[in-house]
Design a protein around this motif. Structure first.
Motif, PDB file in Angstrom:
ATOM      1  N   GLY A  28       0.817  -1.204   0.000  1.00  0.00           N
ATOM      2  CA  GLY A  28       0.000   0.000   0.000  1.00  0.00           C
ATOM      3  C   GLY A  28       0.851   1.255   0.000  1.00  0.00           C
ATOM      4  N   GLY A  29       1.904   1.258   0.816  1.00  0.00           N
ATOM      5  CA  GLY A  29       2.817   2.394   0.828  1.00  0.00           C
ATOM      6  C   GLY A  29       3.555   2.568  -0.481  1.00  0.00           C
ATOM      7  N   LEU A  30       3.971   1.447  -1.084  1.00  0.00           N
ATOM      8  CA  LEU A  30       4.665   1.518  -2.368  1.00  0.00           C
ATOM      9  C   LEU A  30       3.751   2.072  -3.462  1.00  0.00           C
ATOM     10  CD1 LEU A  30       6.461  -1.962  -2.269  1.00  0.00           C
ATOM     11  CD2 LEU A  30       7.574   0.264  -2.060  1.00  0.00           C
ATOM     12  N   VAL A  31       2.495   1.624  -3.476  1.00  0.00           N
ATOM     13  CA  VAL A  31       1.545   2.112  -4.471  1.00  0.00           C
ATOM     14  C   VAL A  31       1.284   3.601  -4.269  1.00  0.00           C
ATOM     15  CG1 VAL A  31      -0.857   1.978  -5.238  1.00  0.00           C
ATOM     16  CG2 VAL A  31       0.446  -0.125  -4.873  1.00  0.00           C
ATOM     17  N   ALA A  32       1.106   4.017  -3.021  1.00  0.00           N
ATOM     18  CA  ALA A  32       0.858   5.430  -2.733  1.00  0.00           C
ATOM     19  C   ALA A  32       2.027   6.305  -3.173  1.00  0.00           C
ATOM     20  CB  ALA A  32       0.577   5.617  -1.242  1.00  0.00           C
ATOM     21  N   ASP A  33       3.244   5.802  -3.033  1.00  0.00           N
ATOM     22  CA  ASP A  33       4.409   6.557  -3.491  1.00  0.00           C
ATOM     23  C   ASP A  33       4.402   6.744  -5.009  1.00  0.00           C
ATOM     24  OD1 ASP A  33       5.349   6.794  -0.908  1.00  0.00           O
ATOM     25  OD2 ASP A  33       6.826   5.176  -1.081  1.00  0.00           O
ATOM     26  N   ARG A  34       3.940   5.724  -5.732  1.00  0.00           N
ATOM     27  CA  ARG A  34       3.964   5.768  -7.189  1.00  0.00           C
ATOM     28  C   ARG A  34       2.766   6.515  -7.769  1.00  0.00           C
ATOM     29  NH1 ARG A  34       7.208   1.905  -9.556  1.00  0.00           N
ATOM     30  NH2 ARG A  34       6.748   3.093 -11.463  1.00  0.00           N
ATOM     31  N   LEU A  35       1.637   6.502  -7.048  1.00  0.00           N
ATOM     32  CA  LEU A  35       0.409   7.154  -7.527  1.00  0.00           C
ATOM     33  C   LEU A  35      -0.086   8.115  -6.448  1.00  0.00           C
ATOM     34  CD1 LEU A  35      -1.355   4.028  -9.087  1.00  0.00           C
ATOM     35  CD2 LEU A  35      -0.289   5.917 -10.348  1.00  0.00           C
ATOM     36  N   PRO A  36       0.605   9.222  -6.266  1.00  0.00           N
ATOM     37  CA  PRO A  36       0.321  10.103  -5.133  1.00  0.00           C
ATOM     38  C   PRO A  36      -1.036  10.784  -5.174  1.00  0.00           C
ATOM     39  CG  PRO A  36       1.928  11.108  -6.615  1.00  0.00           C
ATOM     40  CD  PRO A  36       1.746   9.699  -7.076  1.00  0.00           C
ATOM     41  N   ASP A  37      -1.721  10.809  -6.312  1.00  0.00           N
ATOM     42  CA  ASP A  37      -3.033  11.443  -6.387  1.00  0.00           C
ATOM     43  C   ASP A  37      -4.178  10.468  -6.165  1.00  0.00           C
ATOM     44  OD1 ASP A  37      -2.014  13.995  -6.890  1.00  0.00           O
ATOM     45  OD2 ASP A  37      -1.844  13.597  -9.034  1.00  0.00           O
ATOM     46  N   ALA A  38      -3.868   9.193  -5.976  1.00  0.00           N
ATOM     47  CA  ALA A  38      -4.909   8.186  -5.793  1.00  0.00           C
ATOM     48  C   ALA A  38      -5.218   7.994  -4.310  1.00  0.00           C
ATOM     49  CB  ALA A  38      -4.472   6.855  -6.400  1.00  0.00           C
ATOM     50  N   ARG A  39      -6.467   7.683  -4.030  1.00  0.00           N
ATOM     51  CA  ARG A  39      -6.839   7.217  -2.698  1.00  0.00           C
ATOM     52  C   ARG A  39      -6.450   5.744  -2.632  1.00  0.00           C
ATOM     53  NH1 ARG A  39     -11.733   7.801   1.131  1.00  0.00           N
ATOM     54  NH2 ARG A  39     -12.131   5.684   1.894  1.00  0.00           N
ATOM     55  N   VAL A  40      -5.597   5.383  -1.691  1.00  0.00           N
ATOM     56  CA  VAL A  40      -5.107   4.006  -1.576  1.00  0.00           C
ATOM     57  C   VAL A  40      -5.666   3.379  -0.304  1.00  0.00           C
ATOM     58  CG1 VAL A  40      -3.094   2.498  -1.452  1.00  0.00           C
ATOM     59  CG2 VAL A  40      -3.006   4.590  -2.832  1.00  0.00           C
ATOM     60  N   THR A  41      -6.399   2.291  -0.482  1.00  0.00           N
ATOM     61  CA  THR A  41      -6.976   1.536   0.623  1.00  0.00           C
ATOM     62  C   THR A  41      -6.298   0.177   0.691  1.00  0.00           C
ATOM     63  OG1 THR A  41      -9.122   2.622   0.307  1.00  0.00           O
ATOM     64  CG2 THR A  41      -9.111   0.581   1.579  1.00  0.00           C
ATOM     65  N   VAL A  42      -5.987  -0.277   1.891  1.00  0.00           N
ATOM     66  CA  VAL A  42      -5.347  -1.577   2.097  1.00  0.00           C
ATOM     67  C   VAL A  42      -6.282  -2.461   2.915  1.00  0.00           C
ATOM     68  CG1 VAL A  42      -3.388  -2.810   3.089  1.00  0.00           C
ATOM     69  CG2 VAL A  42      -3.045  -0.560   2.044  1.00  0.00           C
ATOM     70  N   LEU A  43      -6.519  -3.681   2.441  1.00  0.00           N
ATOM     71  CA  LEU A  43      -7.286  -4.671   3.197  1.00  0.00           C
ATOM     72  C   LEU A  43      -6.449  -5.930   3.337  1.00  0.00           C
ATOM     73  CD1 LEU A  43      -9.882  -5.769   4.533  1.00  0.00           C
ATOM     74  CD2 LEU A  43     -10.607  -6.526   2.254  1.00  0.00           C
ATOM     75  N   GLY A  44      -6.077  -6.260   4.556  1.00  0.00           N
ATOM     76  CA  GLY A  44      -5.365  -7.502   4.828  1.00  0.00           C
ATOM     77  C   GLY A  44      -6.351  -8.560   5.265  1.00  0.00           C
ATOM     78  N   GLY A  45      -6.448  -9.637   4.518  1.00  0.00           N
ATOM     79  CA  GLY A  45      -7.410 -10.679   4.812  1.00  0.00           C
ATOM     80  C   GLY A  45      -6.788 -11.872   5.503  1.00  0.00           C
ATOM     81  N   GLN A  46      -7.055 -12.036   6.793  1.00  0.00           N
ATOM     82  CA  GLN A  46      -6.765 -13.257   7.540  1.00  0.00           C
ATOM     83  C   GLN A  46      -5.291 -13.446   7.912  1.00  0.00           C
ATOM     84  OE1 GLN A  46      -9.261 -14.906   4.223  1.00  0.00           O
ATOM     85  NE2 GLN A  46      -9.541 -16.527   5.722  1.00  0.00           N
ATOM     86  N   SER A  47      -4.641 -12.353   8.261  1.00  0.00           N
ATOM     87  CA  SER A  47      -3.304 -12.487   8.847  1.00  0.00           C
ATOM     88  C   SER A  47      -3.205 -11.750  10.174  1.00  0.00           C
ATOM     89  CB  SER A  47      -2.231 -11.957   7.884  1.00  0.00           C
ATOM     90  OG  SER A  47      -2.420 -10.577   7.625  1.00  0.00           O
ATOM     91  N   GLY A  48      -4.348 -11.401  10.747  1.00  0.00           N
ATOM     92  CA  GLY A  48      -4.341 -10.664  12.003  1.00  0.00           C
ATOM     93  C   GLY A  48      -3.719 -11.412  13.154  1.00  0.00           C
ATOM     94  N   ALA A  49      -3.656 -12.749  13.064  1.00  0.00           N
ATOM     95  CA  ALA A  49      -3.097 -13.547  14.155  1.00  0.00           C
ATOM     96  C   ALA A  49      -1.607 -13.835  13.996  1.00  0.00           C
ATOM     97  CB  ALA A  49      -3.857 -14.874  14.275  1.00  0.00           C
TER      98      ALA A  49
END
Length: 375
Positions: free
Chosen positions: A198-219
């Motif tokens: 997510g951070g890498l994408v935001a660096d490359r596309l600074p005008d985009a809204r970047v949302t990150v969803l992590g599925g099933q690694s909370g543990a």
């Protein structure tokens, strides 16, 4: 736009979207050309120095639809870190290229036209009109590695996940330069790296809204031995990361929950979120060696309390100054993204798909957490 945050730029763009949408419908004959069409995938072989664990060809897949809205999907694929778990040996009836530990090449891998999130003909799919980049792991390192690791005289593994994943990020930046919305979604082991990407994408596309969803690694725990023995020594990930991802942390301190903290501190405009089942017996099964406690679900550590670790990790991330939105469902389910349960999950009156729709298009919603979580 110097001095204006990405969030402010996104709000300004959002104000213009209704007019743009009307114009787009007129130009498209009142129906966008990608609307209600099933998935059509194109296989992309990057020109960068990419390969799978066994040295075979790496590729990812693209579904081209709305060029302003993109899902960057990091698939699972398992992990390994020694001669036993990384061996190129199919086990338990798995097809060539797969074992009970991980996928070491892409034989048999094909996103096809799946159900769940990938059923883009459903009107309640929040990603129906999005373009997709589908990035599978075939290197045993959760999209993080950067080392050619000799585990024995007969086994050398290319832990090349970071080069593979960032090649897909390069493709995203080159081919979707006008993206206004990018959703980075990680599945199981693929989700531990989601905030970093997510951070890498935001660096490359600074005008985009970047949302990150992590599925099933909370543990996944923040275990110093796992951090040094696997993330650093086996996969070479610590020395590979951009400075912001490891700033202020030694390799021993750089654990999976810290990925969220580092990404959120690096870019406060990132919308960071996770989904977990409260008692998923498979969510952290790869790393039972580093789990603490005794629980019935994660053999050989019977009694490990997944929900307690999930909640503790979230508290630690938010104590670091990062707002992590979360949706915690009851029970011991596992898959969501490629199954009809993607549309069926509802906790305390809030459907997961509605929560996700708000997450990516509006002010991020409040956390959803089961009250009766089962066991």
């Amino acid at each position: 736009m110097t001095g204006i945050s990405r969030a402010a730029r996104h709000r300004a763009l959002s104000a213009a979207l209704p007019l743009l949408a009307v114009l787009g419908l007129v130009l498209a004959g009142c129906d966008a050309p990608w609307a209600a069409k099933s998935m059509e995938w194109k296989r992309i072989v990057p020109t960068a120095d990419c390969d799978c664990a066994d040295g075979s060809e790496f590729a990812f897949w693209e579904r081209r639809a709305d060029p302003t809205r993109v899902v960057f999907f990091l698939n699972g694929g398992g992990v390994c870190w020694d001669a036993n778990s990384c061996a190129f040996t199919s086990t338990a009836g798995e097809q060539e290229g797969e074992s009970e530990f991980y996928d070491w090449n892409l034989k048999g891998t094909n996103p096809e036209n799946r159900s769940g999130m990938f059923d883009v003909t459903r009107s309640d799919n929040p990603f129906a009109d999005h373009s997709f980049l589908y990035v599978s792991s075939c290197t045993g390192d959760a999209h993080l590695g950067n080392v050619s690791q000799k585990y024995s005289d007969t086994l050398t593994v290319e832990h090349n996940g970071y080069a593979n994943g960032t090649a897909a990020v390069d493709h995203l930046a080159r081919n979707y330069p006008d993206a206004t919305e990018v959703v980075v979604i990680g599945k199981t082991a693929g989700s531990i790296a989601a905030p970093l990407y997510g951070g890498l994408v935001a660096d490359r596309l600074p005008d985009a809204r970047v949302t990150v969803l992590g599925g099933q690694s909370g543990a996944w725990p923040d275990n110093p031995d796992f951090n040094t023995d696997v993330l650093d020594a086996a996969w070479g990930a610590y020395d590979t990361m951009p400075d912001w991802a490891v700033r202020g942390l030694t390799a021993r301190e750089w654990g999976v929950p810290r990925f969220w903290t580092q990404a959120g501190r690096h870019d406060p405009d990132l919308v960071l979120s996770r989904f977990d089942y409260a008692h998923d017996p498979n969510a952290a099964v790869e790393i039972t060696e580093w789990e603490h406690g005794d629980s019935p679900s994660l053999d050989p550590v019977p009694g490990f309390d997944e929900l307690a670790v999930i909640d503790a990790n979230e508290r630690a991330i938010e104590a670091g100054g990062v707002n992590l939105r979360s949706y915690t469902a009851p029970g011991s389910g596992h898959g969501i993204f490629e199954h009809k349960t993607f549309y069926e999950i509802e906790v305390d009156g809030t459907r997961l798909v509605d929560w996700l729709d708000a997450l990516v298009t509006d002010d991020p919603p409040e956390d959803v957490h089961c009250t009766e979580c089962g066991s």
